[in-house]
Design an enzyme around this catalytic site. Structure first.
Site, short mmCIF file in Angstrom:
data_model
loop_
_atom_site.label_atom_id
_atom_site.label_comp_id
_atom_site.label_asym_id
_atom_site.label_seq_id
_atom_site.Cartn_x
_atom_site.Cartn_y
_atom_site.Cartn_z
N GLU A 173 0.76 -1.18 -0.03
CA GLU A 173 0.01 -0.03 -0.01
C GLU A 173 0.80 1.28 0.08
OE1 GLU A 173 -3.34 -0.37 2.80
OE2 GLU A 173 -4.18 -1.87 1.79
N GLU A 296 -4.77 -8.69 -0.26
CA GLU A 296 -5.74 -8.60 0.99
C GLU A 296 -7.05 -8.32 0.50
OE1 GLU A 296 -4.55 -5.38 3.69
OE2 GLU A 296 -2.32 -5.75 2.98
O1 AHR Z 1 -5.15 -5.81 6.84
C1 AHR Z 1 -5.21 -4.75 7.72
C2 AHR Z 1 -4.60 -3.57 6.94
O2 AHR Z 1 -5.33 -3.37 5.57
C3 AHR Z 1 -3.29 -3.81 6.32
O3 AHR Z 1 -2.29 -3.67 7.14
C4 AHR Z 1 -3.12 -2.80 5.27
O4 AHR Z 1 -2.34 -3.16 4.08
C5 AHR Z 1 -4.38 -2.59 4.83
O5 AHR Z 1 -4.84 -1.30 4.83
#
Ligand code: AHR
Length: 492
Positions: A173, A296
């Site tokens: 991110e 994710e």
């Molecule tokens: O999964 C929780 C968080 O969500 C992670 O650390 C981040 O990459 C995303 O914003």
């Protein structure tokens, strides 16, 4: 009646088993308590790893595990997590609750866990606050067989042979917690860092560039244009919530049909995201060499009342089971481009497959979906045609049926079907073409209420049961898929 045509002789590509991947971050009680309790713990463990959790994960056949973050990755300095535990420095986990991280779970522990689970490690490196040199040394430490400062350090820490590490992420991110960069700036940084992520000996690294947030198609465009030739995979992140507005979180367990519907709608949005990001990738990579890595995904609701807001601990219901089933069907159906996906997160965080409390452990409805869908891992996607009926709520519509199917190396066909409607059953007829089916069996995950969940007192409220609601006759499978259900049919 939903008429489904399943063309058992039309194969559409291999479903990479890594679509069934997981993510474990130094966040809340995922690593500490959830996976790692230390060798001196009263909780039964194998070299510090919880025996119950390891066994459950092995049964589910976890193919790949991402670590150490997430946002944590871009402030993690791997050197702090090696060597004798008593000498490892502490740090503050600024993203997640401001707690002290003692670094007792580091590179050796993570890679040992992967070996135990027979899962491929997927390590995410630090671009946001780390140096190129630090990233280069981490890869050398883990994978170099010869004589070098880092390989010698690894040996001094008790590991003679290098590990095999295939998947390496260059930041996380980076448009946000990983450094607040623009796509253009990150594309240059990616190339610079990735240059020094070396292949030592037989170890060939699959390099994954940090990808877009949700529908930031500009990010994908820039990364593919500027760095597409230097990457093997490009990630995207998307969480399913009750609303696009982050201030509206909604309870994970106390909800009505309004929130059920919005969650189904938002889970299905993944189809559009994958399709649109894929189209951009196709423009620069028509041969589909670069994998889409959805590293994710999952539900994100308000934390359980009374728990640390920074720990993202949420319960898991039948609604989460549907979200998992929908996503996995979408990823299967896009297996030409989606090469890995990692649900966030494995234990005690967000849409977890396992929850722990002291020495107790429960498997969530989401766990059972992964367990049921594991039959698709490395199988060949099959062509399926159907027009789904609509599930309508408050004047809005979504398809009621989500489905995918595959054939495994033994010739067994598996069809996974989700009925998204919380109160209406669905009559189906599957016309099997291209095979003469001899028999079919089924499994189902369903419940009488939308928010049914497993608790430490009642661990098996939502689990896999035998399904006998459909029958095979004249090469057709027909019958009723109950409301709010995830079903798997096996046809031989
Ligand atoms: O999964 C929780 C968080 O969500 C992670 O650390 C981040 O990459 C995303 O914003």
């Amino acid at each position: 009646m939903v008429k489904i045509v399943l063309n058992a002789d039309v194969k559409k590509g291999k479903i990479n088993k890594n679509i069934y991947g997981h993510f474990s971050e130094h966040l809340g009680r995922c690593i500490y308590e959830g996976l790692w309790v230390g060798e001196d713990s009263e909780i039964p463990n194998i070299k510090g790893f919880r025996t119950d959790v390891v066994e459950a994960l092995k049964k589910m056949k976890i193919p790949v595990l991402r670590w150490p973050g997430g946002c944590f990755a871009d402030e993690y300095h791997w050197v702090d997590g090696i060597g004798p535990k008593e000498n490892r420095p502490c740090m503050v986990n600024t993203h997640w609750g401001g707690v002290v991280e003692n670094n007792h779970f580091g590179t050796h522990e993570f890679l040992e866990l992967c070996e135990m689970l027979e899962a491929e490690p997927y390590i995410c490196g630090n671009v946001g606050s780390g140096t190129v040199h630090e990233m280069q040394q981490w890869v050398e430490y883990m994978t170099f067989d010869g004589k070098s400062p880092m390989a010698d350090l690894r040996r001094a820490n008790g590991k003679d042979e290098p590990w095999s590490v295939k998947y390496f992420g260059v930041g996380n991110e980076n448009w946000g917690c990983g450094g607040n960069m623009t796509a253009e700036f990150y594309a240059d940084q990616y190339k610079r860092y990735a240059t020094y992520v070396r292949n030592f000996g037989e170890n060939k690294i699959y390099k994954i560039a940090g990808g877009a947030s949700v529908d930031d198609y500009h990010w994908t465009e820039v990364l593919m244009k500027e760095a597409g030739k230097q990457m093997d995979g490009l990630s995207i992140h998307y969480y399913t919530r009750i609303s696009k507005d982050w201030s509206e979180q909604g309870s994970a367990t106390e909800f009505n049909e309004n929130h059920w519907f919005s969650v189904m709608q938002n889970a299905l949005f993944t189809e559009e995201l994958v399709a649109r990001h894929s189209n951009i990738m196709d423009k620069y990579d028509s041969e589909k060499k670069v994998g889409m890595i959805v590293d994710e995904w999952g539900t994100w609701f308000a934390v359980e009342p009374g728990t640390n807001p920074g720990f993202l601990y949420q319960q898991n219901t039948m609604r989460d089971a549907l979200v998992a089933g929908i996503h996995l069907n979408i990823f299967n159906n896009h297996c030409d481009r989606v090469q890995m996906a990692n649900i966030a997160q494995m234990v005690n965080v967000l849409q977890a497959v396992i929850l722990t409390e002291g020495k107790n452990m429960i498997l969530t409805p989401t766990y059972h979906v992964f367990d049921m869908y594991k039959v698709h891992q490395d199988a060949e996607l099959l062509s399926m045609d159907f027009e789904s009926p609509e599930y309508t709520y408050n004047g809005e519509k979504v398809p009621q049926l989500s489905a995918s199917s595959s054939v495994d190396s033994e010739g067994r066909i598996h069809v996974t079907l989700c009925n998204l409607n919380p109160s209406e059953d669905m009559n189906i007829d599957i016309d099997l073409r291209g095979i003469t089916a001899k028999s079919s069996t089924g499994e189902i995950i369903t419940s009488s209420t939308m928010n049914a969940k497993n608790t430490f007192e009642e661990a098996n409220n939502v689990t896999i049961k035998k399904f006998e609601g459909v029958r095979l006759e004249n090469n057709h499978i027909s019958g009723i898929i109950p409301s709010k259900a995830v079903v798997m049919l096996e046809i031989v």
